[in-house]
Structure formats: structure tokens, C-alpha cells
Enzyme design. Structure first.
Site, PDB file in Angstrom:
ATOM      1  N   HIS A  51       8.382   1.593  -3.892  1.00  0.00           N
ATOM      2  CA  HIS A  51       9.107   0.640  -3.048  1.00  0.00           C
ATOM      3  C   HIS A  51       8.309  -0.643  -2.751  1.00  0.00           C
ATOM      4  O   HIS A  51       8.698  -1.731  -3.142  1.00  0.00           O
ATOM      5  CB  HIS A  51       9.462   1.302  -1.709  1.00  0.00           C
ATOM      6  CG  HIS A  51      10.230   2.574  -1.826  1.00  0.00           C
ATOM      7  ND1 HIS A  51      11.522   2.662  -2.297  1.00  0.00           N
ATOM      8  CD2 HIS A  51       9.874   3.847  -1.507  1.00  0.00           C
ATOM      9  CE1 HIS A  51      11.926   3.912  -2.266  1.00  0.00           C
ATOM     10  NE2 HIS A  51      10.959   4.659  -1.792  1.00  0.00           N
TER      11      HIS A  51
HETATM   12  O1  RIB Z   1      12.115   3.530   2.466  1.00  0.00           O
HETATM   13  C1  RIB Z   1      10.890   3.187   1.860  1.00  0.00           C
HETATM   14  C2  RIB Z   1      10.010   2.435   2.819  1.00  0.00           C
HETATM   15  O2  RIB Z   1       9.727   3.234   3.969  1.00  0.00           O
HETATM   16  C3  RIB Z   1       8.635   2.097   2.228  1.00  0.00           C
HETATM   17  O3  RIB Z   1       8.137   0.931   2.821  1.00  0.00           O
HETATM   18  C4  RIB Z   1       7.809   3.276   2.632  1.00  0.00           C
HETATM   19  O4  RIB Z   1       6.401   2.961   2.681  1.00  0.00           O
HETATM   20  C5  RIB Z   1       8.338   3.529   4.008  1.00  0.00           C
HETATM   21  O5  RIB Z   1       7.683   2.620   4.897  1.00  0.00           O
END
Ligand code: RIB
Ligand code: CA
Length: 307
Positions: free
Chosen positions: A236
Site C-alpha cells: 500500500h
Molecule cells: O489499509 C492499508 C493502510 O493501513 C496502510 O497504510 C497500512 O500501513 C495501514 O496503515
């Protein structure tokens, strides 16, 4: 000229790779790292950010921030990131946090910067929202707000909500109303950056240094996602940094986005109006597609360049 930016995070396994990517990118002028509770509590995310910064020998101040959302209680995501937030991978301790708190550092940097500053949020958006609520005039000093948050449809912490948006939906709503350019890196975008064991094996052959090895070790602890037939895990947070480095890798759609702030099961859901059905003006640039092959090559090259 390098892009002045503040990176707000909740390390977090994918935050770790995003931090490394930012440290390894001369296109970025990383003025500060600010830390919130998120994937795990602030007592873990702060030392994690300090350790990652020290491992990369990055001379960037790290500031402690919010340990809970604007409203409600703190809730974490231990199941993905482990109790320590880095999948149990132990790094040498970093140095001390900077003396001023995240909100004060964000406001000071915005106030004093000769050029507008980009705010990148890869955790709950509490620190960024608090800074801009405390001193609204600073919104004019913000070049762009880039957030890994939200989803067109299915969430990853509840059926309706992505974790960062769900963690502090009021903070996200504040940022969507600043009037400054907001770029959203949603789950549907990051699903295109699926890290597989083959990626990690290839990265490890790059040689590289401690940071590359740590990145592979940390990422290897992330469970393969059931959403993708356990083929890999979506990466992500580095996507948010990559947007600043190579915007040409992304497809974009301007949309009106609203966050569900209700108490029900869809709290934290981002309602992204793809077809303009509500007739409301677009308030965000939603990233829709990614050239994943180029992204992963960029990431591996930059990780291999670190100490
Ligand atoms: O949903 C994914 C996000 O939530 C990413 O930033 C992960 O590190 C969590 O913070
Ligand atoms: Ca994160």
C-alpha cells in the site's frame, strides 16, 4: 527542484518500505517524518520510525504525534503487522525523537518553508488534520495532500472501510475539505501492487545493504491476502511515495469523495462518485491504475541504493 514534503506514517510493515523509498529518492526533500498510532500503538510506531530512519542513515527529524483518532478510541491492526508493527523483525534502536510534537512541527515547517509543502499521509490522518485545523491559514502553504486511504468498494478492516480511513474518518473528512489538491491512493490502486515471494527473492539477489535485507525480511512477514488467493500482499504505502516520483505510472480520475462519519457498519467508508451521479464538484484526484512492473523496478532499485 526536490519536492518539499512531510511524511506522516504509522510503521507498519508497508510504511517501512515507503520510508525507505522516500529516503532513497533525491527527487524528494523530506523535511520531517511525523508518526501516529495506527497499525500498532504509538509506543511501537514511534520507535519503529526512529529505527527505520537510523537504519537508512537518513538525517530527517522524527516527531511523535497522535496516539488516537480525533474522536473515539484507538484501534490497531496487529493481525497484519504483528504486535511490534514490523512483523517481529527487530532493528537496532534509532535515536531520540525530535523535541517538538508532530502537529507543531507540521505547522512550523508549513509556516517557514519558502515553497509550498506536500503532505503525504500513509496512516490515520489525525496529525495532518490537527495541524490544518489548528492553523487554517497554513492550508495555502500546502502544495498537495497525498493519502493512502479509502477504497472504491470493499474495505480491508471492515467490509465497507479501508484501515486508515476507518481509523480516523473525521480526520480524512477534514483533509477533503481543505480546498487543496488531494490525491487518493486507494485499496483498488494498491491491489495492483501485489508483492509475491518471487518479488522478494528477486530483490534479495540485488545485493544491496541492510535496508534492502530489512525490507525483504519485514515484507516477508506480511500474510498473503485471501482477497488475492494468497498469491501475495498488496504493497500500500510505497504507492503514495511513487506517485510523487513517477506520476506517469498512474491513471487518474477526478471525483467527489465523501467519508461516512456515521456510527454504523460503513463508518469510514469513502464514497467515491466515479460517474458524478451526485452532481457535486470533484474534491479529490483518485489514482485508478498503476504500471506495477515499472513501480516494482523503481522500488527495488531505490531499496538497493540504501545502506
Ligand atoms: O489499509 C492499508 C493502510 O493501513 C496502510 O497504510 C497500512 O500501513 C495501514 O496503515
Ligand atoms: Ca500505514
Amino acid at each position: 527542484m526536490p519536492i518539499p514534503l512531510i511524511l506522516d506514517c504509522d510503521p507498519g510493515t508497508d510504511d517501512a518500505l515507503a520510508l525507505f523509498l522516500a529516503f532513497a529518492s533525491p527527487e524528494l526533500d523530506l523535511r520531517a517524518i511525523t508518526v501516529a498510532g495506527g497499525n500498532v500503538g504509538l509506543p511501537q510506531t514511534l520507535p519503529n520510525a526512529l529505527a527505520l530512519t537510523a537504519l537508512a542513515r537518513a538525517r530527517v527529524p522524527v516527531h511523535a504525534g497522535a496516539d488516537r483518532p480525533l474522536l473515539g478510541d484507538f484501534r490497531s491492526a496487529h493481525d497484519i503487522h504483528g504486535a511490534d508493527g514490523l512483523g517481529g523483525i527487530v532493528l537496532p534502536a534509532g535515536g531520540p525523537a525530535a523535541p517538538d510534537l508532530a502537529v507543531d512541527a507540521i505547522r512550523r515547517i508549513l509556516r517557514e518553508s519558502a515553497d509550498p509543502v506536500t503532505l503525504v499521509g500513509i496512516g490515520p490522518a489525525t496529525n495532518l488534520a490537527l495541524a490544518l485545523m489548528a492553523e487554517p491559514s497554513l492550508r495555502a502553504r500546502v502544495a498537495e495532500i497525498v493519502l493512502m486511504t479509502g477504497a472504491w468498494g470493499e474495505g480491508n478492516i471492515t467490509p465497507g472501510a479501508e484501515f486508515n480511513a476507518w481509523s480516523d474518518p473525521e480526520a480524512l473528512a477534514v483533509l477533503l475539505r481543505t480546498g487543496r489538491p488531494v490525491t487518493l491512493v486507494t485499496l483498488d490502486l494498491t491491489a495492483q501492487a501485489l508483492v509475491t515471494p518471487a518479488h522478494l527473492a528477486a530483490w534479495r539477489t540485488r545485493g544491496g545493504g541492510t535496508c534492502l535485507r530489512a525490507a525483504c525480511d519485514i515484507q516477508a512477514t506480511v500474510p498473503a491476502s485471501v482477497r488475492f488467493d494468497r498469491q501475495g500482499a498488496p504493497l500500500h504505502d510505497p504507492c503514495a511515495v511513487a506517485w510523487l516520483l513517477r506520476p506517469d505510472l498512474f491513471g487518474v480520475q477526478e471525483c467527489h469523495v465523501e467519508v461516512d462519519l456515521g456510527p454504523g457498519p460503513s463508518r469510514g467508508r469513502t464514497v467515491i462518485d466515479r460517474w458524478g451521479r451526485r452532481g457535486l464538484p470533484a474534491n479529490a484526484r483518485v489514482l485508478t491504475t498503476l504500471d506495477a512492473d515499472v513501480f516494482f523496478t523503481l522500488l527495488a532499485d531505490r531499496l538497493a541504493s540504501l545502506p
